[in-house]
Design an enzyme around this catalytic site. Sequence first.
Site, short mmCIF file in Angstrom:
data_model
loop_
_atom_site.label_atom_id
_atom_site.label_comp_id
_atom_site.label_asym_id
_atom_site.label_seq_id
_atom_site.Cartn_x
_atom_site.Cartn_y
_atom_site.Cartn_z
N HIS A 1 0.87 2.58 14.28
CA HIS A 1 2.25 2.74 14.73
C HIS A 1 3.24 2.92 13.58
O HIS A 1 4.36 3.35 13.79
CB HIS A 1 2.68 1.58 15.65
CG HIS A 1 2.91 0.27 14.96
ND1 HIS A 1 1.98 -0.74 14.96
CD2 HIS A 1 3.97 -0.20 14.27
CE1 HIS A 1 2.46 -1.79 14.32
NE2 HIS A 1 3.67 -1.48 13.88
N ASP B 1 -5.29 -0.16 16.27
CA ASP B 1 -3.99 0.08 15.63
C ASP B 1 -4.12 0.12 14.11
O ASP B 1 -3.21 -0.29 13.39
CB ASP B 1 -2.96 -0.97 16.05
CG ASP B 1 -1.52 -0.50 15.80
OD1 ASP B 1 -1.32 0.68 15.45
OD2 ASP B 1 -0.60 -1.34 15.92
N SER C 1 4.71 -4.58 9.27
CA SER C 1 3.55 -3.97 9.92
C SER C 1 2.69 -3.20 8.93
O SER C 1 3.19 -2.40 8.15
CB SER C 1 3.99 -3.02 11.03
OG SER C 1 4.55 -3.72 12.11
#
Length: 409
Positions: A137, A167, A246
């Site tokens: 992402h 992910d 992230s």
Amino acid sequence: MFFVSAGIVLTAFATYFVCSKIMPSKKENNQTYVTEITTTDSENLSDKNSFTNEVSEPMVELQQNPGIILPVSSGTISYTQDELQNINVYSMCNEAVVNINTKVTAYDWFLEPYVQDGGSGSGSIIDKRGYILTNVHVIQGATKIYVSLFDGTQYEAEIIGQDLDSDLAVIKFNPPQGMELKTISFGESENLKVGQKVIAIGNPFGMERTMTTGIVSGIGRPIQNSNKRIIRNMIQTDTAINPGNSGGPLLDTTGKMVGINTMIMSSSGSSAGVGFAVPSETAVRVVSDLIRYGKVLRGSLDAKIFQNSYRIAQYSGLDITSGVLVSEVLTGGNAEKAGLKGGTEAVYYGNRSSIVYLGGDVITKIDNIVISSLADYYSALESKKPGDTVDVVVRRNKKEVKLKITLVE
């Protein structure tokens, strides 16, 4: 004298840490997700810098730096052991954490394309050739990807591979000749204990290479990510993780990466003390396949499936409303040979753009993992390889039937 002694002490404690050598950093992705916890069940990671794929081929061997051993000296500055751990983990690993920024294509009122800033996030250099591990992402939809190293230098990177189910993504930039990159090695996430100290380094809100500390507050969490896929065995931590973290590393006190910071549970979009990281045991397997093939090779059933629902169950006369229905099985395929049954009654599904067949088996378990939804189905097969054999329980004519099916790619 004060500064000299402090430097000696700081140097001293580095005995305990095993990061490698690298370069720069910058921002992170503004996407942080409110996650949903679903139910699921809970690969062994080597403590070395090379991987072993126990199922088929050997793991990709990463080029990393050897561990650094420094002598311990006494000094006049007093630090607690906990402080020394923090200081040394940061000094050994921060240069291996990069800032990732992206450019995306947008369209104006006249549908003319133009480039604008996308998201930003963090990443870990895992190989001296410039391979970087981050989240999907962070780079999703990007037309350009830039990585910034600790010294402020910036390089354009390309996508090597990405995996929605975990992910995780691997990108790569080409370091200039003579540049020696620091790297971060993988640790053993399967041995983590609740209460164990962990450290996160990333770029929250664009604050480069910020370190936060906390503990492992839960293990084996099944968490649904932004792509509606359930990632099993997630590490829960109270270490502060915010937008920009992230893709960054979650480290143990020896400076090894035990997780990849991925998401938080929050109603405000900022850290509320409940963050989640993809375990390194998953990352090792995924990284190896992404570097070798550009994708993750997973086993699957050679059958077409779709989500069961109350409405479908009522129409079909099923006695369960959950699970996934088998629409078709490949003629002569492994699933058909194992006895899996597809449907026979053609009906429109969804927006009338597709046709499925009712009357087939309903898959309710795979290797003792309850299958209530498509997310459960993909999660149960996430760690499986082509050629693996799985135990499948199906509902057929209101009775349970057990099958053994060999998976295909």
